[in-house]
Write a protein that holds these residues in place. Structure first.
Motif, mmCIF file in Angstrom:
data_model
loop_
_atom_site.group_PDB
_atom_site.id
_atom_site.type_symbol
_atom_site.label_atom_id
_atom_site.label_comp_id
_atom_site.label_asym_id
_atom_site.label_seq_id
_atom_site.Cartn_x
_atom_site.Cartn_y
_atom_site.Cartn_z
ATOM 1 N N GLN A 80 63.528 23.159 71.352
ATOM 2 C CA GLN A 80 64.692 23.030 70.813
ATOM 3 C C GLN A 80 65.002 23.221 69.469
ATOM 4 N N ILE A 81 64.380 24.047 69.197
ATOM 5 C CA ILE A 81 64.577 24.346 67.335
ATOM 6 C C ILE A 81 65.698 25.244 67.342
ATOM 7 N N ARG A 83 67.891 25.948 69.592
ATOM 8 C CA ARG A 83 69.296 24.692 68.995
ATOM 9 C C ARG A 83 69.798 24.395 68.833
ATOM 10 N N ILE A 84 68.740 23.973 68.002
ATOM 11 C CA ILE A 84 69.506 23.129 66.453
ATOM 12 C C ILE A 84 69.936 24.474 65.602
ATOM 13 N N GLY A 130 68.189 16.873 56.806
ATOM 14 C CA GLY A 130 67.500 17.158 58.168
ATOM 15 C C GLY A 130 66.060 16.819 58.458
ATOM 16 N N LEU A 150 62.448 16.708 63.290
ATOM 17 C CA LEU A 150 62.606 16.660 64.779
ATOM 18 C C LEU A 150 63.496 16.289 65.113
ATOM 19 N N ALA A 153 65.553 16.082 62.033
ATOM 20 C CA ALA A 153 66.641 17.201 62.271
ATOM 21 C C ALA A 153 68.073 17.241 63.905
ATOM 22 N N TRP A 154 67.821 16.425 64.535
ATOM 23 C CA TRP A 154 68.889 16.695 65.557
ATOM 24 C C TRP A 154 69.937 14.880 65.034
ATOM 25 N N TRP A 156 70.917 15.158 62.487
ATOM 26 C CA TRP A 156 71.503 15.232 61.528
ATOM 27 C C TRP A 156 72.686 15.931 62.409
ATOM 28 N N CYS A 157 72.150 16.376 63.194
ATOM 29 C CA CYS A 157 73.120 17.454 63.989
ATOM 30 C C CYS A 157 74.353 16.827 64.543
ATOM 31 N N LEU A 176 77.139 22.498 67.544
ATOM 32 C CA LEU A 176 76.013 22.063 67.993
ATOM 33 C C LEU A 176 75.506 20.682 69.282
ATOM 34 N N ILE A 177 73.954 20.615 69.523
ATOM 35 C CA ILE A 177 73.418 19.823 70.581
ATOM 36 C C ILE A 177 74.341 18.179 70.461
#
Length: 177
Positions: A80-81, A83-84, A130, A150, A153-154, A156-157, A176-177
């Protein structure tokens, strides 16, 4: 990554590594230790730690517990990195083309001072929040452990639309995701 994927499959299919179905808080999951994948991840982590000299945060790698139930879930998190990061990188790379349009340049300069200030604000916010341990119920589950970064980071998105620079992401068409 391909080597880790192969090890994850070996761990999942190993006759000598039992699993149990358990509600992990993320639904019913196959909770199973992953000795081969875990060993390789620890080798990768130690190599990274040696190369940077000073390591900040925890070195815990969750695998086979309620945070990351098995090796497949672990590998999936790392896939997923891309995609982020891709929408962030794409948006940042398109800021110069936005300021080439007079109306958008005026908006960016009025709101952020300059294209450079905008870029710095997005990056500093991402690097500040993040990886800050947010996104889980407690610090141990997200914290500063390897997979917790991770999660942060998700997280944050997921909060991007509340940021003052969110319109820039909309203008570049990168969600973003």
């Amino acid at each position: 990554m391909f080597h880790l994927w192969s090890l994850a499959e070996q761990d999942l299919l190993a006759d000598n590594v039992p699993y149990r179905l358990r509600d992990t808080g993320q639904g019913l999951n196959r909770v199973q230790a992953a000795p081969k994948t875990s060993r390789m991840m620890h080798q990768i982590l130690h190599k990274a730690q040696r190369s940077v000299g000073t390591w900040i945060g925890s070195s815990v790698i969750h695998m086979g517990d309620h945070n990351v139930p098995n090796a497949l879930m672990f590998i999936d998190k790392y896939t997923q990195i891309y995609r982020i990061l891709l929408p962030i990188c794409t948006t940042l790379s398109q800021i110069p083309s936005l300021v080439a349009k007079p109306a958008l340049r005026s908006y960016i300069e009025d709101e952020f001072g300059s294209a450079e200030n905008l870029t710095c604000e997005i990056l500093s916010d991402f690097f500040r929040h993040g990886f800050d341990g947010s996104g889980a119920d407690n610090f141990f589950d997200a914290g500063s452990c390897i997979d917790g970064r991770l999660t942060s980071a998700w997280n944050w998105c997921a909060s991007l639309e509340k940021k003052r620079y969110f319109p820039i992401f909309l203008l570049t068409g990168k969600h973003l995701i």
